[in-house]
Structures are given as C-alpha cells and as structure tokens.
Design an enzyme around this catalytic site. Structure first.
Site, PDB file in Angstrom:
ATOM      1  N   LYS A   7      41.194  41.336  46.260  1.00 59.37           N
ATOM      2  CA  LYS A   7      39.842  41.841  46.534  1.00 59.37           C
ATOM      3  C   LYS A   7      39.916  43.057  47.458  1.00 59.37           C
ATOM      4  O   LYS A   7      39.195  44.036  47.265  1.00 59.37           O
ATOM      5  CB  LYS A   7      38.995  40.758  47.209  1.00 59.37           C
ATOM      6  CG  LYS A   7      38.674  39.586  46.310  1.00 59.37           C
ATOM      7  CD  LYS A   7      37.750  38.620  47.036  1.00 59.37           C
ATOM      8  CE  LYS A   7      37.646  37.309  46.292  1.00 59.37           C
ATOM      9  NZ  LYS A   7      37.026  36.257  47.071  1.00 59.37           N
ATOM     10  N   GLU A  18      45.299  26.511  43.899  1.00 56.94           N
ATOM     11  CA  GLU A  18      44.734  27.068  45.137  1.00 56.94           C
ATOM     12  C   GLU A  18      44.981  26.147  46.329  1.00 56.94           C
ATOM     13  O   GLU A  18      44.989  26.600  47.468  1.00 56.94           O
ATOM     14  CB  GLU A  18      43.226  27.291  44.980  1.00 56.94           C
ATOM     15  CG  GLU A  18      42.881  28.616  44.348  1.00 56.94           C
ATOM     16  CD  GLU A  18      41.395  28.982  44.450  1.00 56.94           C
ATOM     17  OE1 GLU A  18      40.602  28.205  45.006  1.00 56.94           O
ATOM     18  OE2 GLU A  18      41.043  30.060  43.948  1.00 56.94           O
ATOM     19  N   HIS A  54      53.439  24.374  18.682  1.00 56.27           N
ATOM     20  CA  HIS A  54      53.880  25.380  17.710  1.00 56.27           C
ATOM     21  C   HIS A  54      54.056  26.751  18.352  1.00 56.27           C
ATOM     22  O   HIS A  54      54.219  27.746  17.659  1.00 56.27           O
ATOM     23  CB  HIS A  54      52.894  25.434  16.543  1.00 56.27           C
ATOM     24  CG  HIS A  54      52.859  24.138  15.792  1.00 56.27           C
ATOM     25  ND1 HIS A  54      53.498  23.935  14.594  1.00 56.27           N
ATOM     26  CD2 HIS A  54      52.290  22.942  16.109  1.00 56.27           C
ATOM     27  CE1 HIS A  54      53.313  22.680  14.196  1.00 56.27           C
ATOM     28  NE2 HIS A  54      52.574  22.062  15.108  1.00 56.27           N
TER      29      HIS A  54
HETATM   30  O1  PA5 Z   1      37.846  27.428  45.261  1.00 54.44           O
HETATM   31  C1  PA5 Z   1      37.342  28.421  45.733  1.00 54.44           C
HETATM   32  O2  PA5 Z   1      36.871  28.412  46.873  1.00 54.44           O
HETATM   33  C2  PA5 Z   1      37.230  29.722  44.941  1.00 54.44           C
HETATM   34  O3  PA5 Z   1      37.828  29.672  43.720  1.00 54.44           O
HETATM   35  C3  PA5 Z   1      35.761  30.058  44.744  1.00 54.44           C
HETATM   36  O4  PA5 Z   1      35.156  28.988  44.086  1.00 54.44           O
HETATM   37  C4  PA5 Z   1      35.560  31.326  43.947  1.00 54.44           C
HETATM   38  O5  PA5 Z   1      36.294  32.374  44.515  1.00 54.44           O
HETATM   39  C5  PA5 Z   1      34.095  31.699  43.891  1.00 54.44           C
HETATM   40  O6  PA5 Z   1      33.593  31.883  45.173  1.00 54.44           O
HETATM   41  P1  PA5 Z   1      32.041  31.911  45.460  1.00 54.44           P
HETATM   42  O7  PA5 Z   1      31.479  30.600  45.050  1.00 54.44           O
HETATM   43  O8  PA5 Z   1      31.930  32.151  46.927  1.00 54.44           O
HETATM   44  O9  PA5 Z   1      31.465  33.044  44.652  1.00 54.44           O
END
Ligand code: PA5
Length: 439
Positions: A414, A279, A300
């Site tokens: 989303k 990310e 394996h």
């Molecule tokens: O790193 C990030 O920001 C995302 O992976 C969030 O942690 C994830 O989408 C969950 O979001 P939230 O904590 O707002 O539910």
C-alpha cells in the site's frame, strides 16, 4: 465433524504436543497473549445473537428491493461471506432467474471488471453492501464511489439510500463519515474483531442472509464447535489435534499445507482459509504456506507435482460425507465410452473412490494426509468448520511464537502504491520510489 490424523502421524507423536497446544489454547481463551485485543471472535457465535433479527430484517428489505446485491469489500471483508454463500447456493445461481443475485466488487482494481459490472447493473435494480473495517481501504473505496454514483443516477438519491448498507468501524474512517453524512443504514465491526475473523459478525452474516441462507443454523453450528474447541481435552479436541499435527509436520520440514476439496463449491472456503492462516502465521520469516487445490479438477494440473515434486507438502482434505442431491450414472446399451462398469452407481460414489484413491496415492508419494469429514454441505456444518479453523489458527499461531492477530506485512504494497499515485501525505515516499525506479 471428524478429524483424522492417522495417515500423517500417530497419537504418540501428537501427545508430545499436548502441553504446548493446551498452553496455547489457555493463552487464547484467557486473553494473555500477543494480539489479545483482537479476540472478540471467540464470543461471536453467542454475542451476535441479539443483532440477528435486525440483520434478517435488513436482508429482507434488500432481498425485496434488489435484483442484484453488490458486496463491496476485500480480504476479510468479503471472503467469509463468499465462502459460505458459494458452499451453500447452487453452483449455477448466477444463471437462475431467482433474485437477488449476489456479486462482489472492491476485491480487485481491474478496470475491465468494474466496467463489465457497471454495464451488467445498468438496467438492474441493485443495492450495495459496503464493508470495510478501516473504512479507508483503496479497493472497496474506489468501487463504492463508482457504484454509489451509478445507483444514485439510476434510482435517485432517496431510493439509493434505501438500498445501501455500510458495515464499518463505530466511529473512525472515511466510510463511517460518509455513511453518517448520507444517512445510510450501518452495522458496526467491533474494534476487537479483525477482518479475517469477522465472518460471524454482520460482515458475513448480512450478505449470507441476503443470499437466503439460515444464519441461525450457521451460528448454532459455530457455537457448538466453539464450545468443543475451547473446552474439550486434547484427545477429543479437533482444533488441538489439528494444530498439533500441522505444527509437528511443519517442524519436520513440511512447509506447505495444501487444503483440498472434492467439491467445487468449496473453492472459496479454501480462499477464506488461506487468508485466515496466511495472514495469521506468515510473519517473522516463519509459517506454513497455505495453498489449496480443487480436486479432481486440479489433479489434472497440480497432481503431478503433489505426487512426485519436492517433498515439502502435506495435505488436508475436506471430505463431505453426503451430497445434497442424487445423480445416478445411466446404463448405455452401446457402451461406446466403456462406462457401463459405473452404471447404477451414484456420481458421489465415483467421487469418493477418486478421493480415497488420491489420498492413498499421495500418502504413498510421501505427502502426509490429514482428513476433516463433514456430514453435508449445510449451514450447521459450515458454521462448525469456521470456528474449528479459527480456533486451531489462534492455537497454531501461538505455537509458532507469532502474534496471530496482526498483519503488518499487508501495508508494504500500500505504501508503494500510494507513493506511486502521489497520495497526499506520501511526498517523501514518492520522491524515494521515483529515485529507485529511475535507476
Ligand atoms: O484480515 C484483515 O484484517 C484484512 O484482510 C482486511 O480484512 C482487509 O485488508 C480489508 O480491510 P478493511 O475491512 O479495513 O477494508
């Protein structure tokens, strides 16, 4: 913790990256780069200390009152906690009589998963830690709605209130509103800490404390490594050397980094690491693809590709110097399995030779190898690993020229999902997507 790069590159090559990594580190610690409103994690190991006793008290209350604690959250809101808990608890914790058991929900939308979870909880005294920074993420919101109702039905509204804790934004989001209205205990995720950098905030610390781990030792390790990674000079700074090595390999065409362990308990540490790097770096059509494998298990299945497939991989091995327990291979008089050559050796000796043999074979096969050695699987070592990877990630992201602290690409699925589900406010997108899939 020791970082070794000599099976991937040499110090002369790395020195060419000295200035670039040092500049990236300064951008990070001075807060002058893109995403500089998300740097709260840099101070977490120290700044969170004044919340630790409160977190421990909440954890103790949940531990006493619950046979099972369900951690509800997705992405950065659960991976860090699961990574630390799995690395430190027994591999068979779920089969042991000890309570509380920690389980997870809100990290998928599997109907069978939720059904089976609800069935398992039907006769259990359970509690919920619901974690969502935005407080609006669909997966955890859906799981929390189901579990909250189940808990209230099983235990009554008063008892449920005692056993629910929410971790979310200080003011915004549906989860904050709900927690305030219901009078739940809450912890705040600060604005300047993104999900994937939040494991040392209450997001990770509360579940980890509920699992019985020593969060002071975790933070001690994290703080020591944060000091090293933000102050040491290039050649003594593991985060800068790692960032230099991986970017040098990337620029030579090694587009995939395979994070490898030889201990199944580290599986989720790799999952946490994949989110952290994926990310943070995967944007603007750039970035090393973070992949992982558990060895020797995956030797394996994936071993053939790593040894002889397309040469776009480099490998980073997390090696644990000393196991926490001792198992010795017994002698067998009949020796029908032919294993007496191993008799008297510790299992870890066999594992270590598998590790060395694999590293050498992969190096011979053209897979550069980076090595991270930690002394033992304990809180301090895992704390160090966390801040090492986080700092190196910030530096690497700036070297790549991206904002390491946003995740604009996560929204695309989303938008489509909400349009397909007719979420109010998505009417235009619903019409467009219907038109698209009707063709
Ligand atoms: O790193 C990030 O920001 C995302 O992976 C969030 O942690 C994830 O989408 C969950 O979001 P939230 O904590 O707002 O539910």
């Amino acid at each position: 913790m020791r970082f070794t790069y000599s099976y991937a590159t040499d110090i002369e090559t790395l020195r060419k990256y000295k200035e670039e990594t040092e500049n990236a580190l300064q951008t990070l610690v001075k807060g002058t780069g893109a995403g500089n409103d998300f740097l709260g994690w840099l101070g977490l190991p120290k700044d969170i200390r004044n919340q630790v006793s409160g977190i421990k008290m909440t954890a103790e209350r949940l531990r006493k009152g619950c046979e099972v604690i369900v951690c509800v959250g997705i992405g950065g809101s659960y991976l860090g906690a699961k990574a630390v808990i799995d690395a430190l608890q027994s591999s068979f914790a779920q089969l042991e009589a000890k309570t509380p058991q920690i389980v997870y929900a809100g990290n998928n939308i599997g109907e069978d998963y939720l059904y089976e979870l609800q069935e398992m909880l039907r006769h259990k005294k359970f509690g919920i830690i619901c974690i969502s920074k935005s407080g609006t993420t669909t997966e955890p919101a859906l799981a929390f709605r189901l579990l909250k109702q189940q808990l209230e039905n099983q235990a009554g509204k008063e008892a449920a209130r005692e056993r629910i804790v929410c971790i979310t934004d200080a003011k915004r989001g549906a989860l904050r509103t709900l927690a305030t209205n219901e009078g739940y205990d809450t912890y705040v995720i600060e604005d300047n800490i993104g999900g994937r950098f939040s494991v040392l905030s209450p997001v990770g610390l509360l579940p980890i404390a509920c699992a019985g781990m020593d969060i002071d030792a975790l933070l001690d390790g994290a703080e020591k490594m944060m000091d090293t990674c933000t102050t040491a000079d290039f050649e003594n700074n593991p985060a800068l050397l790692y960032a230099a090595a991986r970017n040098s390999l990337y620029r030579k065409g090694k587009k995939i980094e395979l994070l490898v362990n030889f201990h199944p308990k580290l599986h989720y540490l790799s999952e946490w690491w994949k989110q952290l790097y994926g990310e943070s770096e995967g944007k603007e059509n750039k970035g090393i693809f973070p992949a992982s494998a558990d060895f020797t298990t995956d030797l394996h299945s994936m071993g053939q590709y790593v040894q002889e497939g397309e040469r776009l991989l480099f490998e980073t091995v997390i090696s644990v110097e000393k196991p926490n327990n001792k198992v010795v291979v017994p002698t067998d008089a009949a020796n029908l399995d032919g294993l007496n050559f191993l008799a008297g050796k510790r299992v870890d000796e066999v594992n270590k030779m598998a590790e060395l043999g694999t590293r050498l074979a992969h190096i011979d096969g053209g897979v550069p190898n980076l090595l991270i050695e930690i002394p033992q699987l304990n809180e301090e070592a895992i704390g160090k690993l966390i801040t090492f990877f986080e700092t190196a990630c910030g530096v690497s992201g700036y070297m790549l020229g991206v904002n390491p602290f946003n995740q604009p690409g996560v929204e695309a699925y989303k938008k489509n999902m909400f349009a397909l589900l007719h979420k109010p406010g998505y009417e235009k997108e619903t019409a467009a997507i219907k038109e698209r899939i009707s063709k």
